[in-house]
Design an enzyme around this catalytic site. Structure first.
Site, PDB file in Angstrom:
ATOM      1  N   MET A  68      15.581  -2.901  33.525  1.00 28.42           N
ATOM      2  CA  MET A  68      15.650  -3.615  34.802  1.00 28.42           C
ATOM      3  C   MET A  68      16.723  -4.807  34.583  1.00 28.42           C
ATOM      4  O   MET A  68      17.308  -5.126  35.774  1.00 28.42           O
ATOM      5  CB  MET A  68      14.478  -4.413  34.955  1.00 28.42           C
ATOM      6  N   GLU A  95       1.292  -0.424   9.770  1.00 31.64           N
ATOM      7  CA  GLU A  95      -0.141  -0.788   9.656  1.00 31.64           C
ATOM      8  C   GLU A  95      -1.065   0.506  10.094  1.00 31.64           C
ATOM      9  O   GLU A  95      -2.114   0.416  10.582  1.00 31.64           O
ATOM     10  CB  GLU A  95      -0.411  -2.026  10.065  1.00 31.64           C
ATOM     11  N   LEU A 119       0.835  -1.230   0.004  1.00 33.68           N
ATOM     12  CA  LEU A 119      -0.109   0.238   0.181  1.00 33.68           C
ATOM     13  C   LEU A 119       0.668   1.373   0.147  1.00 33.68           C
ATOM     14  O   LEU A 119       0.673   2.020  -1.044  1.00 33.68           O
ATOM     15  CB  LEU A 119      -0.985  -0.082   1.423  1.00 33.68           C
TER      16      LEU A 119
END
Lengths: 254, 393
Positions: free
Chosen positions: B350, B376, B138
């Site tokens: 972490m 998307e 697209l």
């Protein structure tokens, strides 16, 4: 003549779970813990399904003994290609004290009812490591047994079974009907596919009770206590062989 | 080092919460498959930029190639919710490979939804088995968020369309077999766009260089170039002028899938972080005993569960074609991809310095899901969709 096959499916704590002993030392923690189909039983199921695919087996029936969640275990087997399941419902204290001697009698009774030609069980369950059920089932039925099977070949009216033993590999030939227990290298189980999970929904799981089967499951064994193995102690370094021998003598090891 | 134990995090709010028995079974299979077939290779595929076609075909054998396409054409016939559960589980093994599979799934669905009987029979079986791989085309260099302004043209010439233009950032581009391409057949704007299927090796179809990316490295990304590419009119999906609609409908589902991939990465990273905190000691105690870390974990877990619930609700809504489906899918994509990126980022923090090393999986989860906030439909466009829904209704 295609064989009718019975496979045992024990629901056990998943192999990857870190086992914890219950604070009251009566057993291990099972609540909320992930359970799965016993890996050796999975191999047994796979072998049975393969026999069916080779048209050597006409029907494969999976059996599981225990509380209601055993139906999940049976569904795993169904999704692998087993035709139908039998759930022998046993709960509570009865389930805690269930031993191979009892299970072997249950399987024997079912094998006779279902007119089975071959029973394939996992060689041992990963929770108790008993390695007894297959042998006992064969004894109850007075059928030949081929345990620790790493290959099964159908001959004319018999099975040629390759067994892994301490000394190497052994072949036995067993007349049907027979009992086999699967060892690790018998096969590599397939993944159930999504379509098979959907198909398995339509497959039947029959429920049976102990009284239906008329088997005595009175406990023969009493568990006194379950404890963690002792914490590993620190070792000591020695400078010479003489010192090693002295230390071992002092510890009463030699 | 990158493997995880099912018992690692004894969360009562597991990914299996609220699911029925079949869904739990499917989730288990996807999880086991991903742990065995994806996870051990995740780092290598990223480093070597390896497109694991054979492994994906193995996944397709289990039914993961066309999960929400009807069984009639060779799909697995499951729901959007089932797909979300599966993609989340697979993502734990490799986000990038799973994300590509979700795009492939989306293309298969578009053909089922909008294709002629002949097109469906011709294409879907080989897409379901992943004997053939698909790409969704697209975006162009000149049209990203403003997708409706795309400029690739398809001029009708007898029984053929002649395609000219180029598409950018195409996942799988150059290594896939079927290209689902949105082209302009009519007037400017969305109503002038059609959707056409182009097979690889069609003369006039070529590809740009393989892009070097921060993540999603186990799938190649290339520009798709069309130069007087002649494609039979019978390859058009749906009617002329329907293409934009087809593209957007595909993306509604695609957004749930991508969000689900983020969930998988976040769950895996949360577990890895929690385990690390239990093991790593500083100032004479495990990091897990510092309240700051405890509170951070709580926030991360809360946001993960909230994201998961929203994604699954959007999936159910889309399955039932409810009026709120498009907005929910946009919300789910927006929320989950943002939250999960933060969760994975915190999980990396972490780990301290170790989090920055490629020996540890957290950095790959981070790099892989970063793009979920962009493709998307950017998270900005997701906000546009939701706000438009609010203000126009």
């Amino acid at each position: 003549m295609a064989m009718r096959v019975l496979v045992g499916c024990k629901r056990v704590i998943d192999y990857a779970v870190k086992i914890r002993v219950k604070p009251d030392k009566t057993g291990v923690v099972t609540e909320g813990v992930k359970h799965s189909l016993n890996p050796f039983d999975e191999i047994a199921v796979e072998e049975a399904v393969r026999l069916k695919e080779k048209k050597l087996a006409s029907e494969v029936i999976a059996v599981s003994c225990g509380p209601p969640p055993c139906q999940e275990t049976l569904r795993t087997a169904l999704a692998m290609g087993v035709d139908r399941g039998i759930h022998v419902e046993i709960g509570g204290k009865d389930y805690e004290t269930l031993q191979p001697i009892h299970v072997s009698k249950i399987l024997a009774k079912l094998a006779q009812e279902e007119k089975v030609d071959l029973i394939i069980l996992g060689k041992q369950a990963i929770d108790d490591d008993a390695n007894q059920t297959a042998q006992m089932t064969a004894a109850v039925l007075d059928w030949p047994q081929g345990v620790f099977a790493s290959k099964i070949e159908k001959m004319d009216g018999t099975l040629k079974i390759q067994r892994e033993v301490d000394g190497g590999v052994e072949y036995v030939e067993a007349k049907l009907p027979a009992v086999i227990s699967s060892d690790l290298r018998l096969n590599e189980p397939r993944y159930a596919t999504l379509p098979n999970i959907m198909k398995a929904k339509k497959k039947q799981i029959a429920k049976k009770s102990i009284s239906d089967l008329g088997v005595d499951i009175t406990p023969r064994v009493e568990v006194l206590t379950v404890e963690d193995p002792p914490v590993r102690e620190a070792g000591a370094k020695v400078e010479s062989v003489e010192e090693l021998l002295t230390k071992l003598k002092d510890l009463g090891r030699i | 080092m990158t493997s995880y134990s099912p018992d690692l995090l004894r969360l009562r709010f597991k990914a299996s919460m609220g699911l029925n028995d079949e869904q739990i079974q499917m989730q288990r299979i996807a999880t086991e498959f991903a742990q065995k077939e994806f996870l051990p290779y995740m780092a290598e595929w990223d480093e070597k930029e390896y497109f694991a076609k054979e492994t994906m075909q193995k996944a397709a054998q289990l039914g993961f190639g066309a999960i929400y396409v009807s069984e009639k054409y060779g799909g697995t016939g499951l729901t959007r919710l089932d797909s979300s559960i599966i993609f989340e589980a697979l993502s734990r093994g490799c986000v990038s490979t799973t994300a590509y599979m979700s795009i492939h799934n989306m293309c298969a669905w578009m053909i089922e939804q909008f294709g002629s009987e002949e097109q469906k029979q011709h294409w879907i079986p080989s897409l379901a088995s992943m004997e053939k791989f698909a790409s969704y085309c697209l975006t162009e260099p000149g049209s990203g968020s403003d997708a409706a302004s795309l400029a690739t043209t398809a001029r009708c010439d007898g029984d053929f369309y002649i395609l000219n233009g180029s598409k950018a950032f195409i996942s799988g581009g150059g290594d896939t077999d079927l290209y689902v391409i949105m082209v302009r057949t009519g007037s400017p704007g969305p109503k002038g766009i059609s959707c056409i299927l182009v097979e690889k090796d069609t003369p006039g179809l070529s590809f740009g260089k393989k892009e070097k990316k921060v993540g999603w490295n186990s799938q190649p990304t290339r520009a798709v170039i069309l130069e007087d590419c002649k494609v039979p009119v019978s390859n058009r999906l749906g009617e002329e002028g329907q293409g934009f609609n087809i593209a957007m409908q595909g993306l509604n589902g695609g957004r749930i899938n991508i969000a689900s991939c983020s969930l998988g990465a976040a769950q895996a990273s949360l577990e890895l972080a929690a385990n690390h905190l239990k093991v790593r000691k500083q100032f004479n105690k495990p990091l897990a005993e510092f309240q700051h870390n405890q509170f951070k974990l709580a926030q991360m877990a809360t946001n993960l569960v909230a994201s998961r619930l929203l994604v699954r609700k959007a999936a159910s809504s889309l399955q039932q074609n409810l009026p709120d489906a498009v907005s929910l899918c946009s919300m789910a994509k927006l929320f989950a991809t943002d939250q999960c990126f933060d969760i994975v980022n915190q999980a990396l923090q972490m780990h301290g310095g170790y989090g920055y090393l490629k020996d540890y999986a957290v950095q790959q989860y981070l790099r892989d899901i970063r793009v979920h906030q962009i493709l998307e439909g950017t998270n900005e466009i997701m906000q546009l969709i939701v706000s438009r829904d609010i203000l126009q209704n």
